[in-house]
Scaffold this motif. Sequence first.
Motif, PDB file in Angstrom:
ATOM      1  N   ARG B  99       0.439  -0.728   0.094  1.00 48.12           N
ATOM      2  CA  ARG B  99      -0.062   0.345  -0.248  1.00 48.12           C
ATOM      3  C   ARG B  99       0.944   1.263  -0.074  1.00 48.12           C
ATOM      4  N   ALA B 100       1.697   1.589   0.521  1.00 50.08           N
ATOM      5  CA  ALA B 100       2.761   2.831   0.568  1.00 50.08           C
ATOM      6  C   ALA B 100       3.739   3.263  -0.468  1.00 50.08           C
ATOM      7  N   VAL B 101       3.062   2.155  -1.895  1.00 51.43           N
ATOM      8  CA  VAL B 101       3.674   2.490  -3.232  1.00 51.43           C
ATOM      9  C   VAL B 101       2.675   2.523  -3.414  1.00 51.43           C
ATOM     10  N   THR B 102       1.740   2.234  -3.291  1.00 55.08           N
ATOM     11  CA  THR B 102       0.277   2.070  -4.521  1.00 55.08           C
ATOM     12  C   THR B 102      -0.587   4.076  -4.080  1.00 55.08           C
ATOM     13  N   ASP B 103      -0.686   4.223  -5.633  1.00 56.00           N
ATOM     14  CA  ASP B 103      -2.061   5.406  -5.357  1.00 56.00           C
ATOM     15  C   ASP B 103      -3.003   5.182  -5.252  1.00 56.00           C
ATOM     16  N   LEU B 104      -4.029   4.636  -3.928  1.00 55.03           N
ATOM     17  CA  LEU B 104      -4.986   4.329  -3.513  1.00 55.03           C
ATOM     18  C   LEU B 104      -5.945   4.670  -4.847  1.00 55.03           C
ATOM     19  N   LYS B 105      -6.015   6.548  -4.460  1.00 55.00           N
ATOM     20  CA  LYS B 105      -7.161   6.784  -4.784  1.00 55.00           C
ATOM     21  C   LYS B 105      -6.960   7.112  -6.532  1.00 55.00           C
ATOM     22  N   ALA B 106      -5.539   6.709  -7.066  1.00 52.38           N
ATOM     23  CA  ALA B 106      -5.816   6.661  -8.988  1.00 52.38           C
ATOM     24  C   ALA B 106      -6.114   5.384  -9.176  1.00 52.38           C
ATOM     25  N   LEU B 107      -6.363   4.663  -8.139  1.00 55.68           N
ATOM     26  CA  LEU B 107      -6.355   3.182  -8.529  1.00 55.68           C
ATOM     27  C   LEU B 107      -7.921   2.994  -8.762  1.00 55.68           C
ATOM     28  N   GLY B 108      -8.816   3.371  -7.750  1.00 55.91           N
ATOM     29  CA  GLY B 108     -10.427   4.051  -8.060  1.00 55.91           C
ATOM     30  C   GLY B 108     -10.940   2.931  -6.982  1.00 55.91           C
ATOM     31  N   GLU B 109     -11.935   2.791  -6.969  1.00 53.93           N
ATOM     32  CA  GLU B 109     -12.772   1.384  -6.337  1.00 53.93           C
ATOM     33  C   GLU B 109     -12.543   0.217  -6.872  1.00 53.93           C
ATOM     34  N   MET B 110     -11.427  -0.578  -6.542  1.00 54.52           N
ATOM     35  CA  MET B 110     -10.725  -1.585  -7.255  1.00 54.52           C
ATOM     36  C   MET B 110     -10.573  -2.274  -5.511  1.00 54.52           C
ATOM     37  N   SER B 111      -9.883  -3.166  -5.170  1.00 49.08           N
ATOM     38  CA  SER B 111      -9.191  -3.956  -4.726  1.00 49.08           C
ATOM     39  C   SER B 111      -8.219  -4.769  -5.302  1.00 49.08           C
ATOM     40  N   ILE B 112      -6.911  -4.818  -5.067  1.00 46.45           N
ATOM     41  CA  ILE B 112      -6.287  -6.113  -5.148  1.00 46.45           C
ATOM     42  C   ILE B 112      -5.155  -7.300  -4.155  1.00 46.45           C
ATOM     43  N   THR B 113      -6.234  -8.191  -4.430  1.00 46.11           N
ATOM     44  CA  THR B 113      -5.582  -8.821  -2.922  1.00 46.11           C
ATOM     45  C   THR B 113      -4.242  -9.854  -3.165  1.00 46.11           C
ATOM     46  N   LEU B 114      -3.071 -10.054  -2.732  1.00 43.74           N
ATOM     47  CA  LEU B 114      -1.600 -10.781  -3.112  1.00 43.74           C
ATOM     48  C   LEU B 114      -1.659 -11.544  -1.966  1.00 43.74           C
ATOM     49  N   ASP B 115      -1.917 -12.837  -2.405  1.00 45.36           N
ATOM     50  CA  ASP B 115      -2.210 -14.644  -2.137  1.00 45.36           C
ATOM     51  C   ASP B 115      -0.214 -14.831  -2.050  1.00 45.36           C
ATOM     52  N   CYS B 116       0.409 -14.524  -1.162  1.00 48.59           N
ATOM     53  CA  CYS B 116       1.787 -15.015  -1.188  1.00 48.59           C
ATOM     54  C   CYS B 116       1.501 -16.493   0.172  1.00 48.59           C
ATOM     55  N   ASP B 117       1.707 -17.981  -1.178  1.00 51.36           N
ATOM     56  CA  ASP B 117       2.093 -18.692  -0.720  1.00 51.36           C
ATOM     57  C   ASP B 117       3.347 -19.757  -0.678  1.00 51.36           C
ATOM     58  N   VAL B 118       4.229 -19.223   0.000  1.00 45.18           N
ATOM     59  CA  VAL B 118       5.646 -20.535   0.350  1.00 45.18           C
ATOM     60  C   VAL B 118       5.245 -22.252   0.184  1.00 45.18           C
ATOM     61  N   LEU B 119       6.151 -22.602  -1.350  1.00 44.30           N
ATOM     62  CA  LEU B 119       5.802 -23.233  -1.709  1.00 44.30           C
ATOM     63  C   LEU B 119       7.230 -24.542  -0.668  1.00 44.30           C
ATOM     64  N   ASN B 120       8.145 -23.808  -0.729  1.00 43.31           N
ATOM     65  CA  ASN B 120       9.292 -24.585  -0.147  1.00 43.31           C
ATOM     66  C   ASN B 120       9.855 -22.966   1.242  1.00 43.31           C
ATOM     67  N   ALA B 121      10.582 -23.459   2.107  1.00 40.96           N
ATOM     68  CA  ALA B 121      11.016 -22.165   2.419  1.00 40.96           C
ATOM     69  C   ALA B 121      12.324 -22.809   3.174  1.00 40.96           C
ATOM     70  N   ASP B 122      13.405 -21.876   2.866  1.00 41.59           N
ATOM     71  CA  ASP B 122      14.448 -21.972   3.677  1.00 41.59           C
ATOM     72  C   ASP B 122      15.201 -20.200   4.275  1.00 41.59           C
ATOM     73  N   GLY B 123      13.709 -19.523   4.577  1.00 42.79           N
ATOM     74  CA  GLY B 123      14.408 -18.706   5.755  1.00 42.79           C
ATOM     75  C   GLY B 123      14.276 -17.103   4.624  1.00 42.79           C
TER      76      GLY B 123
END
Lengths: 242, 242, 242, 242, 242, 242
Positions: B99-123
């Motif tokens: 959100r800190a790098v998105t211009d939410l006003k310019a985006l207008g009434e839309m939502s963007i969901t970021l799904d981050c799913d870890v498939l393999n973990a090593d720190g």
Amino acid sequence: MRPSGRLPSEMRTITIDTSFSHHAEGCALIRVGGTEVLCTASIENRVPPFLRGQGTGWVTAEYGMLPRATHSRGSREAAKGKQSGRTQEIQRLIGRSLRAVTDLKALGEMSITLDCDVLNADGGTRCASITGAWVALRLALGKLVASGALPHLPLLGQVAAVSCGLTETGAVLDLDYAEDSTAAADTNFVLTADRRIVEIQGTAEETPFTEDAFNELFTLARIGVSTLFDAQTAAVTRAENG
Amino acid sequence: MRPSGRLPSEMRTITIDTSFSHHAEGCALIRVGGTEVLCTASIENRVPPFLRGQGTGWVTAEYGMLPRATHSRGSREAAKGKQSGRTQEIQRLIGRSLRAVTDLKALGEMSITLDCDVLNADGGTRCASITGAWVALRLALGKLVASGALPHLPLLGQVAAVSCGLTETGAVLDLDYAEDSTAAADTNFVLTADRRIVEIQGTAEETPFTEDAFNELFTLARIGVSTLFDAQTAAVTRAENG
Amino acid sequence: MRPSGRLPSEMRTITIDTSFSHHAEGCALIRVGGTEVLCTASIENRVPPFLRGQGTGWVTAEYGMLPRATHSRGSREAAKGKQSGRTQEIQRLIGRSLRAVTDLKALGEMSITLDCDVLNADGGTRCASITGAWVALRLALGKLVASGALPHLPLLGQVAAVSCGLTETGAVLDLDYAEDSTAAADTNFVLTADRRIVEIQGTAEETPFTEDAFNELFTLARIGVSTLFDAQTAAVTRAENG
Amino acid sequence: MRPSGRLPSEMRTITIDTSFSHHAEGCALIRVGGTEVLCTASIENRVPPFLRGQGTGWVTAEYGMLPRATHSRGSREAAKGKQSGRTQEIQRLIGRSLRAVTDLKALGEMSITLDCDVLNADGGTRCASITGAWVALRLALGKLVASGALPHLPLLGQVAAVSCGLTETGAVLDLDYAEDSTAAADTNFVLTADRRIVEIQGTAEETPFTEDAFNELFTLARIGVSTLFDAQTAAVTRAENG
Amino acid sequence: MRPSGRLPSEMRTITIDTSFSHHAEGCALIRVGGTEVLCTASIENRVPPFLRGQGTGWVTAEYGMLPRATHSRGSREAAKGKQSGRTQEIQRLIGRSLRAVTDLKALGEMSITLDCDVLNADGGTRCASITGAWVALRLALGKLVASGALPHLPLLGQVAAVSCGLTETGAVLDLDYAEDSTAAADTNFVLTADRRIVEIQGTAEETPFTEDAFNELFTLARIGVSTLFDAQTAAVTRAENG
Amino acid sequence: MRPSGRLPSEMRTITIDTSFSHHAEGCALIRVGGTEVLCTASIENRVPPFLRGQGTGWVTAEYGMLPRATHSRGSREAAKGKQSGRTQEIQRLIGRSLRAVTDLKALGEMSITLDCDVLNADGGTRCASITGAWVALRLALGKLVASGALPHLPLLGQVAAVSCGLTETGAVLDLDYAEDSTAAADTNFVLTADRRIVEIQGTAEETPFTEDAFNELFTLARIGVSTLFDAQTAAVTRAENG
């Protein structure tokens, strides 16, 4: 004509990658057309409470779908705080299917959990999960034999699954999403390489179907699983001789 | 000497694959050494209740880890019926960072969901998630511009994240699991390409550390994110010009 | 000019009452301006399962806010059936901060739970919680020493926390609610009396900030915690010499 | 010889009481031997969100078991805070089975919920639930026709269910608990009066079975459901003709 | 002789502080001996769904206990994810008691939530909650009248509560924890200033008691509440006349 | 005139069937007019953790209502994932009432769970539950004596419950739903056959009532429970003497 242009008895392309997971004792990233499921087998040296002290092992499964594995984003079950009825039904089916070909006595007091996580969905995710889970299970058991923890593979057979359905173009093999969502009836067949039945789940959500139609679906399923058995065998061979 | 043989200021190998997901509007399968996270961006034409009618958009994130992404199998949050505090902390961090790098006003009434799913973990899974999520977000926004839904990219900057820590071999960049689990302190830096700070989370679970040590970690982070910004840029270019 | 009329480097009034709780082994009702948090320390003669038999102790924290501690009533987490992500993030932070200054080995197989319940909120509740929790912990440990259960205080240092932020009037110390809800960025500093860092959490929800700005906030934080250390010391002295 | 002394193709005694519930629009207290299920149909003038405004109705089911319906007391799902996977699987099956014989378009924007609560259990509770639920649904729809709310019954057929299994004495019809808990395989057949298939669920938890065995079970099921169809018809006739 | 040395008909010391909460529309921090409950009244301009559009208001209550309000730490209900049966029973009692003396029609479409949070517990927390909640409610309603939102106080009476019990020393008034935990029977009386009954909850966990004993407890309760009514009246007068 | 045409002091028709449950150690299907509750007693050879090793037993209760026991369908608590406050309040009341007449010491380290499930509801379900639960408990204890597991019945008395209320026609005995939902006040009396009090719960949701009114209700309750004691005794005699 099927939406994908396939023949009624034509499976989608199948690939099985056994090296995707870095940590699991057994792994199969199975792709059946646009459906992609990561199956891992995890071994633990303990059994659930109801089996303790009986000298027998356990095989169980959990199933999940990434929120954006589908055309439109589904909600995350962990965030909702519960698994849907569909999820529970599928993971119970996977567990039963794999237990039916495992010699739990010969496994001894160990548990193997099969996690089947759908990364991309295009129909047939429960069947791909069962087919992939067998490979992951087989590889994990192979490691137990290789390490000397078990004298031989505690496996009673080879199991694979495929869905068949009644669509506008008649009985067809290996439904993709476009077919699955409009089929009058569909049936999942979980079958063994020695031609026996592990599970049959036939459902006519819209129109009850005849016994003849059922037999037609069964014939298609026999064709489909033979392809799957070959793919499983090739994947195991590559992984172990690789 | 670091467990991996890397130099103190050496990042692990980074690759970003933007074609893994079949359905998401934006996608980045990011690999940072043995850590592998699938980041997808999903656009919806509505905003959460607290924003309705304000002409502003929303960006949020969800985070998960496959049960066997780790050395030993962790329990599935969907089966336990709740997300851990760690999961919630991480997904809140990812959401704030984007959100800190998105211009939410310019985006207008839309939502963007970021799904981050870890498939393999090593720190470093939270840092890889932020770095990959920016690519997924950028590509999804690019599609909105390409389709004419938005006149220009509503992005205020480019963000990436890296962890640095104090280990037995001193201050090091981009901790892997072996380092992360034994570090006296570790700090996650979420920084922008124009050298500003989005988030800093420094934690001394075991031993409080000095301001000098903190500055040393910060210097390493600057080095690390410059590599990440390059990888992000290359991935976006390949995806859009591909 | 700040909404409260304070100077940029001016803390709010601080009081710490150590006698509010009738039953807890240690207690601090800390007031920082209009923010009021009841911190109690509870000793139990057992440790969580993952630590059993290792001869080491544990310090953990739980955080809550009374529904009407805020301007408008918030919903009760017990009634909703789960703690928010914010609550979990805060209580994890408090726990880590206190563990960082506790000698868990010297504590032995005991657990100390720090409950921080916000009775009135006016910004900075997590920082007030950490500052008050240290007093409650210190007093509880003092009782263990007084009773002969421990030979000496298992404390590695003194910890306090303060938030600083970038507001319309520039960098300011000890944000109240009016400032916190409109700041472009805010940072929580958890610092020790010997000038080391336990935790830093800097967040730019709205506008990423520069390293110079960060350093300015850090300087203010140093000023703020010195006042807090004095208040903690005075409260402990009054309580024990009472 | 079966534990109950029944012949392989012999059903248990069936009774259906349609007057037990004081309030439901349709009701069937069905007894199949020692299994006793109270099925009620409740009509509501609204449909679930995903169907609103489409001019179509909905039929759904919920299933439960009283804690002491079984030999030893089971825990109460409401107290545990969630329905088991088995419960969800069964209620989804009941819902699908009844929808398959309902003309949802002709029903219009109404919902009918079928509650199936097991008061005494001795095997075959899901089959008894489906068989009883059809009677409850039929009676509720009959009232809608009688009151003029619908011009004719929106029913496409008559459905009943029975389980068959492979036990030590071979293929048998209508398993009771003693048989069900030791059968090598069992299959639930949900069939229509015009000899079509609504659902087939065959499971070989222990030993995969042959297609011949499956056909033998199917033949028994045909015998069983004909008795059930008669019992349903008689119950409806008694209820409507007083 | 009572553990506290009190006479059988002697109440503990009562104080009511109406200024503790900074934000609530009405507040009473009530102390009855060692029991201390913070009661706040929060006004909202809407009513629950079941009352919408009926021109009537609502009064409800929530109850909680800080984990270390008691001798040994209790678990936090928000962390456990549900309110105990005891908590729900108490908050339902508080809500009913206050509604019984409120003219909900005259209140209009507003809700008042009474939060009763126990800061220190020494028996009688539900009675102290009711007594304090009446003061908080009365003050909140007074503000609505003062601001012109209501023409007059929508209050039908004054309500207070006290517990009486049968202990080893006979029938006694206002049980503290030492008495409450060993009493053969105890009864909570919620009474009005005009000598009517709002609620009576008499419980003989250990030994059923006679009607004579019950009448003796009732007589003590009459004595007790008269003291409480005086304390309430004095607190309201002080708060409103400054 | 009461809606049912009954006299003010007239109970509804009472029947108690002790053979409905096939498996429970004790059972009473109690009908009080249109209210019908299935009460079962289940014996287990263990006690809850807080009683282990103390040589004393435990009696507890759980309460539920089938979704369509009521005029309009209520939601299923197992599906919602939690028991309502009302449910918990009722099951706690039933448990306390039965414990008050049980000699827990004489019972020894056994638990008896009383499940009270409402099959049809027409007011007074909690009172019918208590009255029926006593019969189920009495029969289960009788079996323990008959089998030699206990030397004599560990029962201190006979308990039954009835509700009385103030309606438009004055004080009346045994409220049905029509009366219960409109009564100005209602009181549940749990009384013993030797004329002692186990529980009294009087509630004036709408209008506080006088002590005289309360005494009138008490007199009616005495009349009501004498009928219930007779029905209980007759049911036990029939059940034990066949």
